[in-house]
Design a protein around this motif. Sequence first.
Motif, short mmCIF file in Angstrom:
data_model
loop_
_atom_site.label_atom_id
_atom_site.label_comp_id
_atom_site.label_asym_id
_atom_site.label_seq_id
_atom_site.Cartn_x
_atom_site.Cartn_y
_atom_site.Cartn_z
N PHE A 1 0.83 -1.21 0.00
CA PHE A 1 0.00 0.00 0.00
C PHE A 1 0.87 1.26 0.00
O PHE A 1 0.73 2.12 -0.85
N GLY A 2 1.76 1.37 0.98
CA GLY A 2 2.69 2.50 0.99
C GLY A 2 2.15 3.77 1.60
O GLY A 2 2.69 4.85 1.37
N GLY A 3 1.08 3.70 2.37
CA GLY A 3 0.45 4.91 2.88
C GLY A 3 0.93 5.40 4.24
O GLY A 3 0.80 6.58 4.55
N CYS A 4 1.48 4.49 5.08
CA CYS A 4 1.76 4.92 6.45
C CYS A 4 3.03 5.75 6.55
O CYS A 4 3.18 6.56 7.46
N ARG A 5 3.95 5.56 5.63
CA ARG A 5 5.20 6.34 5.54
C ARG A 5 6.13 6.11 6.74
O ARG A 5 7.02 6.93 7.00
N LEU B 1 10.12 4.79 5.93
CA LEU B 1 11.01 5.66 5.16
C LEU B 1 12.47 5.34 5.46
O LEU B 1 12.84 5.15 6.62
N PRO C 1 13.66 11.06 1.57
CA PRO C 1 13.57 9.65 1.95
C PRO C 1 12.54 8.91 1.11
O PRO C 1 11.60 9.51 0.60
N ASN D 1 7.93 -0.17 -0.96
CA ASN D 1 7.60 -0.20 -2.39
C ASN D 1 8.75 0.31 -3.26
O ASN D 1 8.54 0.64 -4.42
N ASP E 1 11.25 12.26 11.28
CA ASP E 1 10.13 12.11 10.36
C ASP E 1 9.17 11.03 10.84
O ASP E 1 7.95 11.19 10.80
N MET F 1 7.10 12.22 13.69
CA MET F 1 6.02 13.13 13.33
C MET F 1 4.89 12.40 12.61
O MET F 1 3.72 12.73 12.79
N VAL F 2 5.22 11.37 11.82
CA VAL F 2 4.16 10.55 11.21
C VAL F 2 3.27 9.99 12.32
O VAL F 2 2.04 10.03 12.25
N LEU G 1 1.13 12.61 13.99
CA LEU G 1 -0.03 12.95 13.16
C LEU G 1 -1.11 11.89 13.30
O LEU G 1 -2.30 12.21 13.37
N LEU G 2 -0.70 10.62 13.36
CA LEU G 2 -1.69 9.56 13.51
C LEU G 2 -2.41 9.67 14.86
O LEU G 2 -3.63 9.50 14.95
#
Lengths: 448, 253
Positions: free
Chosen positions: B44-48, B51, B60, B65, B84, B87-88, B91-92
Amino acid sequence: MSTLQPENPSIERRIALQRVGRIDPESIDDYLAEEGFVALRQLLQSANPDSVIEAVTTAGVRGHGGAGFPTGRKWYFVAKADAPVKYVVCNADESEPGTLKDRLIMEGDPFSLIEAMIIAGFTVGATTGFIYLRGEYNLARHRLENAIRQAEAAGFLGRDILGSGIDFSLHLHSGAGAYICGEETALISSLEGYRGEPRSKPPYPTQSGLWGRPTLVNNVETLVRIPPILRHGAAWYRASGTAGSPGTQIVTLLGDVNWRGVVEVPFGISTRRLIDDVGQGVKGGALKLVQSGGSSGGIIPPEWLDLPLDFDSGRAGVVLGSGALLVCNAHRCVVDLTTVVMAFFRAESCGKCVPCRVGTVELHTLLQRLTEGRGTLRDLSLLETMGAMVKRTSFCGLGITAPNVLLDGLRHFRDEYIAHARDHRCPAAVCAMQDSAWGELPHLATVG
Amino acid sequence: MSTILLTIDDRKVHGESGETILSVARQHGIPIPTLCQLQGASTFGGCRLCLVEVEGIAHPVSACNTPIKAGQRVTTQSPALRADRQMVLELLFAERNHYCAVCVQNGDCELQSAAAQAGMDHVRCPYLSPSLPVDASHAQYVLDHNRCILCMRCVRVCAEVEGAHTWQMAGRGIEARLVADNGVPWGESTTCTSCGKCVHLCPTGALYRKGASVAEMQKKRGFLLRILEGRELGRTGEEPTDDFLVPTVEIRS
């Protein structure tokens, strides 16, 4: 559109817009009378698709959707891909705020896009093409539908085009109003019937695109440049522009200028000339900034007005992008501008990746605090950190470019942000600040 | 297939062409944090969160993927990556209502452990605190939107493994929501087979089995009196009339 005025040769050169305003866009006879389908006829007679890639490469055409990828290379990748079925897709989902160039072409000269797509199909070996049109472009849809019908009736589309043995069918697909579908992999997902979300690259669409087949995705403005190049040659095209960005570019000029509209100019022209000679000067006050390339672009401060507008100057800070130039006079507030831009991205993020989905909302929330006089210097520092993080970590171009205006604004107009955050004052007197920063009990986290 | 040599965190490693950085790193025991990644389902590649830095690329890239390339130099841990990833996660946590103390998944939650591992000790940005519903219409399972991180694991496993295609994503951006059968309460879904794959693969407490959540356990306090009653009956040789709710208790006089 009524904004198109007679060509002014001292500054303009019309290639993509050569027929717009001069022919009846609903008449194939008008198109044929203006060199229409001549390039296609010659190509089908010569039966040499490699010559097209050579001409496009020599002419130095680059993608006019905003990224500036060399068009000849893209065509070469799809042409050499070994697959029984390939597709040509025109990205006509022009959604960048303040950008009206593709609309003007499709409304004013729809046959030129059809001719270009047939040429593209013949060159890369595709027999099916799709135009993915922005959902709101009703007149463009009507004119393209009409143009496709007339081209089919005249034997330019369908089976055995002009007796050449070449087939090409063209389908028009209207989007449903999502900015994200201008991103080529999201466009492909949407065209396949899925949710419009970007996909991983690699594989690139040139290898595995629509339904897993090699797919050529090009912007409208990029495509319509190909027939005149085939007709007049690469040298003719390179007669204007710069070495790295030859030819012309359509610019949409809007904001605080005395004349607003669409104009096609050679690459390398300065922002100052566009404002002074085309826009007839700044309206309502001194120039403060120019926002270039739509919401995903950047900010050109007054001291950069003489830099050339082309794909390569982007490295110095001038982002050409979609060719939109929003001129702001001294009465505009850069924090207000940034907040409006962030509201756009907040609404247009598809939601796939965390930094873009949540980051744009957080950035917009923090910016709103600044415009309401409830911000702190701590908010400002978080805006900068998070803006850079969203740019660095987002999945696709939407999130990567969403913080551009914010980061450029902080770079060139930091004092104005500080005035909002620390002094709760809007120097341009645009933001409706609260009387007191303590008008309501602030969230604990905002105490700086 | 051909073998590719590359460097991850100064270690020389190898993988097959077509493999991703994440898969090669895992095979060599190099940890990279992930949330949306699910072995056995599509990427999927959405959670980041995965990186990593690749030499020669300015920003990054997500390891899940990005295919490996010969000679690639990958860094999985750096101060910038740590910042990074933190911070991901911030945000979640700010996006929905993640209150570990009252969450069914407390102590066995991939979001919670990812935050602990990343050293995310506080959230700097404003909590969005949305008002979100809980869908308890299904007979066995519950969907709590407050805990959903939109990782799409449920959507992918439902479509790709179970073949039911019950789960979909509706809305966009911050309004994106998991929906069953294009927007009916889960219990009214005609495609759901109640297989439970989504529930067990959900990284957080967004999908869970009924009866497992906080305050949902019902104690059977009547058992003591019934045991005593049973003893009494045993003494008199009569058969118990009540069904014993604590069947393993042996009755001896």
